[in-house]
Write a protein that holds these residues in place. Structure first.
Motif, PDB file in Angstrom:
ATOM      1  N   ARG A 278       2.733   2.843  -9.867  1.00 30.57           N
ATOM      2  CA  ARG A 278       1.565   2.557  -8.993  1.00 30.57           C
ATOM      3  C   ARG A 278       1.566   3.766  -7.756  1.00 30.57           C
ATOM      4  O   ARG A 278       2.559   4.266  -7.479  1.00 30.57           O
ATOM      5  CB  ARG A 278       2.110   1.336  -8.246  1.00 30.57           C
ATOM      6  N   ILE A 279       0.372   4.114  -7.393  1.00 29.06           N
ATOM      7  CA  ILE A 279      -0.020   4.734  -6.049  1.00 29.06           C
ATOM      8  C   ILE A 279      -0.662   3.703  -5.292  1.00 29.06           C
ATOM      9  O   ILE A 279      -1.569   3.040  -5.532  1.00 29.06           O
ATOM     10  CB  ILE A 279      -0.789   5.617  -6.341  1.00 29.06           C
ATOM     11  N   PHE A 280       0.089   3.498  -3.781  1.00 28.72           N
ATOM     12  CA  PHE A 280      -0.625   2.719  -2.802  1.00 28.72           C
ATOM     13  C   PHE A 280      -0.950   3.485  -1.723  1.00 28.72           C
ATOM     14  O   PHE A 280       0.204   3.991  -0.985  1.00 28.72           O
ATOM     15  CB  PHE A 280       0.433   1.611  -2.541  1.00 28.72           C
ATOM     16  N   VAL A 281      -1.981   3.540  -1.322  1.00 29.06           N
ATOM     17  CA  VAL A 281      -2.466   4.286  -0.030  1.00 29.06           C
ATOM     18  C   VAL A 281      -2.775   3.372   1.130  1.00 29.06           C
ATOM     19  O   VAL A 281      -3.962   2.634   0.666  1.00 29.06           O
ATOM     20  CB  VAL A 281      -3.514   5.259  -0.559  1.00 29.06           C
ATOM     21  N   ASN A 282      -2.327   3.443   2.160  1.00 26.83           N
ATOM     22  CA  ASN A 282      -2.679   2.381   3.204  1.00 26.83           C
ATOM     23  C   ASN A 282      -3.350   3.370   4.424  1.00 26.83           C
ATOM     24  O   ASN A 282      -2.280   4.054   5.106  1.00 26.83           O
ATOM     25  CB  ASN A 282      -1.614   1.672   3.440  1.00 26.83           C
ATOM     26  N   MET A 283      -4.524   3.150   4.694  1.00 28.04           N
ATOM     27  CA  MET A 283      -5.120   3.935   5.730  1.00 28.04           C
ATOM     28  C   MET A 283      -5.395   3.120   6.895  1.00 28.04           C
ATOM     29  O   MET A 283      -5.776   3.584   7.944  1.00 28.04           O
ATOM     30  CB  MET A 283      -6.530   4.423   5.204  1.00 28.04           C
ATOM     31  N   GLY A 284      -4.664   1.982   6.913  1.00 26.79           N
ATOM     32  CA  GLY A 284      -4.833   0.957   8.205  1.00 26.79           C
ATOM     33  C   GLY A 284      -5.755  -0.106   7.941  1.00 26.79           C
ATOM     34  O   GLY A 284      -6.460  -0.228   6.864  1.00 26.79           O
ATOM     35  N   GLY A 285      -5.973  -0.908   9.231  1.00 24.17           N
ATOM     36  CA  GLY A 285      -6.783  -2.079   9.157  1.00 24.17           C
ATOM     37  C   GLY A 285      -8.200  -1.569   9.518  1.00 24.17           C
ATOM     38  O   GLY A 285      -8.375  -0.741   9.527  1.00 24.17           O
ATOM     39  N   ASP A 286      -9.003  -2.818   9.593  1.00 19.55           N
ATOM     40  CA  ASP A 286     -10.175  -2.499  10.122  1.00 19.55           C
ATOM     41  C   ASP A 286     -10.741  -2.203  11.259  1.00 19.55           C
ATOM     42  O   ASP A 286     -11.561  -1.964  11.914  1.00 19.55           O
ATOM     43  CB  ASP A 286     -11.340  -3.790   9.625  1.00 19.55           C
ATOM     44  N   GLY A 287      -9.656  -2.215  12.114  1.00 17.69           N
ATOM     45  CA  GLY A 287      -9.700  -1.903  13.704  1.00 17.69           C
ATOM     46  C   GLY A 287      -9.748  -0.273  13.742  1.00 17.69           C
ATOM     47  O   GLY A 287     -10.298  -0.125  14.836  1.00 17.69           O
ATOM     48  N   SER A 288      -9.623   0.257  12.582  1.00 14.82           N
ATOM     49  CA  SER A 288      -9.644   1.596  12.821  1.00 14.82           C
ATOM     50  C   SER A 288     -11.156   2.118  12.320  1.00 14.82           C
ATOM     51  O   SER A 288     -11.871   1.622  11.619  1.00 14.82           O
ATOM     52  CB  SER A 288      -8.640   2.502  11.760  1.00 14.82           C
ATOM     53  N   VAL A 289     -11.623   3.019  13.208  1.00 15.22           N
ATOM     54  CA  VAL A 289     -12.916   3.505  12.927  1.00 15.22           C
ATOM     55  C   VAL A 289     -12.834   5.194  12.239  1.00 15.22           C
ATOM     56  O   VAL A 289     -14.000   5.659  12.423  1.00 15.22           O
ATOM     57  CB  VAL A 289     -13.766   3.464  14.252  1.00 15.22           C
ATOM     58  N   SER A 290     -11.951   5.496  12.085  1.00 19.07           N
ATOM     59  CA  SER A 290     -11.732   6.932  11.360  1.00 19.07           C
ATOM     60  C   SER A 290     -12.415   6.932   9.947  1.00 19.07           C
ATOM     61  O   SER A 290     -12.259   5.846   9.183  1.00 19.07           O
ATOM     62  CB  SER A 290     -10.260   7.317  11.234  1.00 19.07           C
ATOM     63  N   ASN A 291     -12.953   8.060   9.622  1.00 19.97           N
ATOM     64  CA  ASN A 291     -13.352   8.406   8.193  1.00 19.97           C
ATOM     65  C   ASN A 291     -12.438   8.938   7.541  1.00 19.97           C
ATOM     66  O   ASN A 291     -12.207  10.198   7.631  1.00 19.97           O
ATOM     67  CB  ASN A 291     -14.758   9.339   8.263  1.00 19.97           C
ATOM     68  N   ASP A 292     -11.772   8.328   6.476  1.00 20.63           N
ATOM     69  CA  ASP A 292     -10.851   8.663   5.476  1.00 20.63           C
ATOM     70  C   ASP A 292     -11.270   9.202   4.205  1.00 20.63           C
ATOM     71  O   ASP A 292     -12.178   8.440   3.693  1.00 20.63           O
ATOM     72  CB  ASP A 292      -9.791   7.474   5.460  1.00 20.63           C
ATOM     73  N   TRP A 293     -10.450   9.878   3.292  1.00 25.14           N
ATOM     74  CA  TRP A 293     -10.719  10.335   2.305  1.00 25.14           C
ATOM     75  C   TRP A 293      -9.557  10.302   1.397  1.00 25.14           C
ATOM     76  O   TRP A 293      -8.473  10.302   1.609  1.00 25.14           O
ATOM     77  CB  TRP A 293     -10.973  11.866   2.124  1.00 25.14           C
ATOM     78  N   LEU A 294      -9.833   9.775   0.186  1.00 23.69           N
ATOM     79  CA  LEU A 294      -8.974   9.558  -1.033  1.00 23.69           C
ATOM     80  C   LEU A 294      -9.385  10.357  -2.108  1.00 23.69           C
ATOM     81  O   LEU A 294     -10.661   9.799  -2.685  1.00 23.69           O
ATOM     82  CB  LEU A 294      -8.623   8.249  -1.517  1.00 23.69           C
ATOM     83  N   ILE A 295      -8.966  11.445  -2.709  1.00 26.42           N
ATOM     84  CA  ILE A 295      -9.486  12.241  -3.797  1.00 26.42           C
ATOM     85  C   ILE A 295      -8.314  12.198  -4.694  1.00 26.42           C
ATOM     86  O   ILE A 295      -7.225  12.478  -4.702  1.00 26.42           O
ATOM     87  CB  ILE A 295      -9.776  13.619  -3.111  1.00 26.42           C
ATOM     88  N   LEU A 296      -8.883  12.075  -5.994  1.00 28.55           N
ATOM     89  CA  LEU A 296      -8.015  11.651  -7.338  1.00 28.55           C
ATOM     90  C   LEU A 296      -8.676  13.000  -8.318  1.00 28.55           C
ATOM     91  O   LEU A 296      -9.758  12.608  -8.769  1.00 28.55           O
ATOM     92  CB  LEU A 296      -7.989  10.404  -7.865  1.00 28.55           C
ATOM     93  N   ASN A 297      -7.709  14.012  -8.754  1.00 33.67           N
ATOM     94  CA  ASN A 297      -8.265  14.839  -9.333  1.00 33.67           C
ATOM     95  C   ASN A 297      -7.354  15.053 -10.646  1.00 33.67           C
ATOM     96  O   ASN A 297      -6.159  15.709 -10.295  1.00 33.67           O
ATOM     97  CB  ASN A 297      -8.650  16.110  -8.553  1.00 33.67           C
ATOM     98  N   GLY A 298      -7.590  15.024 -11.923  1.00 34.69           N
ATOM     99  CA  GLY A 298      -6.882  15.597 -13.029  1.00 34.69           C
ATOM    100  C   GLY A 298      -5.776  14.737 -13.101  1.00 34.69           C
ATOM    101  O   GLY A 298      -4.681  15.375 -13.586  1.00 34.69           O
TER     102      GLY A 298
END
Length: 251
Positions: A154-174
């Protein structure tokens, strides 16, 4: 495990090898545990594995020594690193790992915690890893990239809750991934896939106008991708074959 890169080497100019001042790097040769602890400052940490069973640690482009069972050493045994834990503290931090094919790191687990900071980066490029966790709940506008890596559990990425207004990226390549779990939080977030195979997904994009991008040669076998409460969430039809897509416009 699928690797496409051939024999590549990352080379740095010879740099001063200094004792650790800003970060603490410790390696237990008995357990194979590599622990990195940052500070409140801006730190760019790089693990480079270039052959000869050696992994070197760089801080802000300067090579540093690690404490191996309490003794400072210039490099670590690549095949002896079984877990990596990096708690980077505050500031605008980056974590990168480089090493390909026979030179790649193959730990059982990678656990990275980002503190408060803006525009932070995590770039994991390894061989085979059982579990990866990236905790970016305290960060704003984070980019997490997984390249050329086989995740066997498993890979688990936690960018936070909906209280955050940041624009985040998750890039999966190869990469080949058994299970992807992600919580992208608020903001206009993006997940980009390129040459990646995923057996199962459980993704919550969160509030904001989010997008899932197909950059070619991808497959997702099962799972759910929930676009959250955004009114203009987008996901291409090419990724919908076996996935339950919730709240996305069709494209």
């Amino acid at each position: 495990m699928r690797k496409r890169n051939g024999n590549r080497a990352v080379q740095f100019e010879a740099l001063e090898n200094r004792e650790l001042m800003a970060v603490d790097v410790n390696f237990n040769s008995g357990t194979g545990a590599l622990n990195i602890r940052g500070t409140a400052g801006d730190e760019h940490i790089i693990l480079v594995s270039n052959g000869g069973n050696k992994t070197e640690v760089f801080l802000n482009w300067n090579k540093v020594s690690a404490r191996v069972n309490g003794v400072l050493q210039e490099s670590l045994p690549t095949n002896g690193i079984r877990s990596i834990t990096a708690n980077l503290g505050g500031g605008r931090d980056e974590f990168h790992s480089w090493g390909y094919d026979a030179n790649a790191l193959n730990p059982n687990s990678v656990d990275i915690v980002l503190g408060r900071g803006v525009n932070q980066r995590v770039n994991i490029d390894m061989g085979e890893v059982r579990n990866i966790r990236v905790d970016a709940r305290g960060a704003v506008a984070t980019t997490v990239t997984l390249s050329n890596t086989s995740v066997t559990d498993r890979i688990f990425v936690n960018m936070g809750g909906d209280g955050s207004v940041s624009n985040d990226w998750l890039i999966l390549n190869g990469s080949d991934i058994k299970t992807l779990e992600a919580s992208m939080g608020g903001g206009n977030d993006t997940i980009r896939l390129e040459n990646t195979s995923i057996q199962n997904v459980n993704v919550l994009m969160g509030a904001g106008n989010d997008s899932v991008q197909d950059w070619g040669n991808n497959s997702i076998r099962a799972g759910v991708i929930d676009g959250g409460s955004g009114t203009e969430d987008s996901m291409p039809d090419s990724l919908r074959r076996r996935v339950r897509a919730v709240g996305f416009e069709r494209k």
